[in-house]
Design a protein around this motif. Sequence first.
Motif, PDB file in Angstrom:
ATOM      1  N   GLU A  53      58.622  85.291  71.721  1.00 36.21           N
ATOM      2  CA  GLU A  53      59.380  84.189  72.328  1.00 36.21           C
ATOM      3  C   GLU A  53      60.879  84.410  72.129  1.00 36.21           C
ATOM      4  O   GLU A  53      61.682  84.094  73.007  1.00 36.21           O
ATOM      5  N   LEU A  54      61.253  84.952  70.982  1.00 38.66           N
ATOM      6  CA  LEU A  54      62.654  85.284  70.739  1.00 38.66           C
ATOM      7  C   LEU A  54      63.128  86.357  71.718  1.00 38.66           C
ATOM      8  O   LEU A  54      64.224  86.253  72.271  1.00 38.66           O
ATOM      9  N   VAL A  55      62.308  87.366  71.935  1.00 40.82           N
ATOM     10  CA  VAL A  55      62.662  88.437  72.882  1.00 40.82           C
ATOM     11  C   VAL A  55      62.900  87.835  74.267  1.00 40.82           C
ATOM     12  O   VAL A  55      63.889  88.164  74.940  1.00 40.82           O
ATOM     13  N   LYS A  56      62.020  86.924  74.696  1.00 38.66           N
ATOM     14  CA  LYS A  56      62.207  86.264  75.995  1.00 38.66           C
ATOM     15  C   LYS A  56      63.497  85.450  76.004  1.00 38.66           C
ATOM     16  O   LYS A  56      64.230  85.461  76.997  1.00 38.66           O
ATOM     17  N   THR A  57      63.759  84.776  74.904  1.00 37.64           N
ATOM     18  CA  THR A  57      64.980  83.972  74.806  1.00 37.64           C
ATOM     19  C   THR A  57      66.219  84.850  74.927  1.00 37.64           C
ATOM     20  O   THR A  57      67.164  84.510  75.657  1.00 37.64           O
ATOM     21  N   LEU A  58      66.217  85.967  74.223  1.00 29.71           N
ATOM     22  CA  LEU A  58      67.353  86.886  74.290  1.00 29.71           C
ATOM     23  C   LEU A  58      67.534  87.425  75.700  1.00 29.71           C
ATOM     24  O   LEU A  58      68.659  87.528  76.199  1.00 29.71           O
ATOM     25  N   PHE A  59      66.444  87.770  76.354  1.00 28.08           N
ATOM     26  CA  PHE A  59      66.523  88.264  77.724  1.00 28.08           C
ATOM     27  C   PHE A  59      67.112  87.206  78.652  1.00 28.08           C
ATOM     28  O   PHE A  59      68.032  87.473  79.419  1.00 28.08           O
ATOM     29  N   SER A 133      72.890  84.678  66.534  1.00 28.15           N
ATOM     30  CA  SER A 133      72.452  85.379  65.322  1.00 28.15           C
ATOM     31  C   SER A 133      71.720  84.427  64.382  1.00 28.15           C
ATOM     32  O   SER A 133      70.773  84.828  63.712  1.00 28.15           O
ATOM     33  N   TRP A 134      72.117  83.161  64.349  1.00 30.65           N
ATOM     34  CA  TRP A 134      71.412  82.151  63.550  1.00 30.65           C
ATOM     35  C   TRP A 134      69.957  82.032  64.007  1.00 30.65           C
ATOM     36  O   TRP A 134      69.037  81.966  63.182  1.00 30.65           O
ATOM     37  N   LEU A 135      69.744  82.022  65.323  1.00 24.34           N
ATOM     38  CA  LEU A 135      68.395  81.923  65.869  1.00 24.34           C
ATOM     39  C   LEU A 135      67.570  83.150  65.475  1.00 24.34           C
ATOM     40  O   LEU A 135      66.416  83.026  65.040  1.00 24.34           O
ATOM     41  N   VAL A 136      68.160  84.317  65.604  1.00 22.29           N
ATOM     42  CA  VAL A 136      67.465  85.564  65.254  1.00 22.29           C
ATOM     43  C   VAL A 136      67.118  85.578  63.762  1.00 22.29           C
ATOM     44  O   VAL A 136      66.004  85.933  63.384  1.00 22.29           O
ATOM     45  N   GLU A 137      68.058  85.181  62.930  1.00 18.49           N
ATOM     46  CA  GLU A 137      67.798  85.116  61.488  1.00 18.49           C
ATOM     47  C   GLU A 137      66.636  84.177  61.188  1.00 18.49           C
ATOM     48  O   GLU A 137      65.781  84.486  60.346  1.00 18.49           O
ATOM     49  N   GLY A 138      66.602  83.040  61.872  1.00 19.82           N
ATOM     50  CA  GLY A 138      65.528  82.079  61.643  1.00 19.82           C
ATOM     51  C   GLY A 138      64.158  82.636  61.967  1.00 19.82           C
ATOM     52  O   GLY A 138      63.204  82.459  61.208  1.00 19.82           O
ATOM     53  N   VAL A 139      64.063  83.317  63.099  1.00 20.71           N
ATOM     54  CA  VAL A 139      62.766  83.843  63.535  1.00 20.71           C
ATOM     55  C   VAL A 139      62.386  85.112  62.773  1.00 20.71           C
ATOM     56  O   VAL A 139      61.257  85.248  62.294  1.00 20.71           O
TER      57      VAL A 139
END
Length: 160
Positions: A53-59, A133-139
């Motif tokens: 889901e993070l990958v989709k969000t980043l895309f 980066s906060w979102l990535v750190e969280g996941v």
Amino acid sequence: MRKTELVKAISEQREKMLNELETISNDRMLEPGAAGYWSVKDILHHLTMWEAELVKTLFQAHQGAQPVTELFIEDCDPINLKWFESGKERPLDRVMMDFNGVRLQTIRRLNDFSDADLTNAQKFSWLGGHSLSWLVEGVCIEHEDSHVKDIQNWRTKNNF
């Protein structure tokens, strides 16, 4: 956190998880109880699904769109249950391949962003004053680390 630091931190977190898994037999990875009724395999599938889901969000963010992914739901219990059910029959080797592969996709997507885009808490209004980066750190770090601790506690409780 700048991109090089972020990639280093998520890579170190993954190493921590892989080191924890190193001495767990495949049979043990399938035993329920590592986190509630989840097995280690279930935990890995769960982490993979959230990171996907993070990958989709980043895309979507890189495309300039406001992401529409499960990362932004209020109640994660139904989606966790859905993903648990979908992963029950998935073979452990496939779960491990997915678990390792999604991290490569995350890093690939992170490379689409500049340091400024990753660290600017105002860049993406849909993050409510937080940086990407906060979102990535969280996941990738906090969520994964909480499950490393689950596995460590399970191992301690079961003396192995």
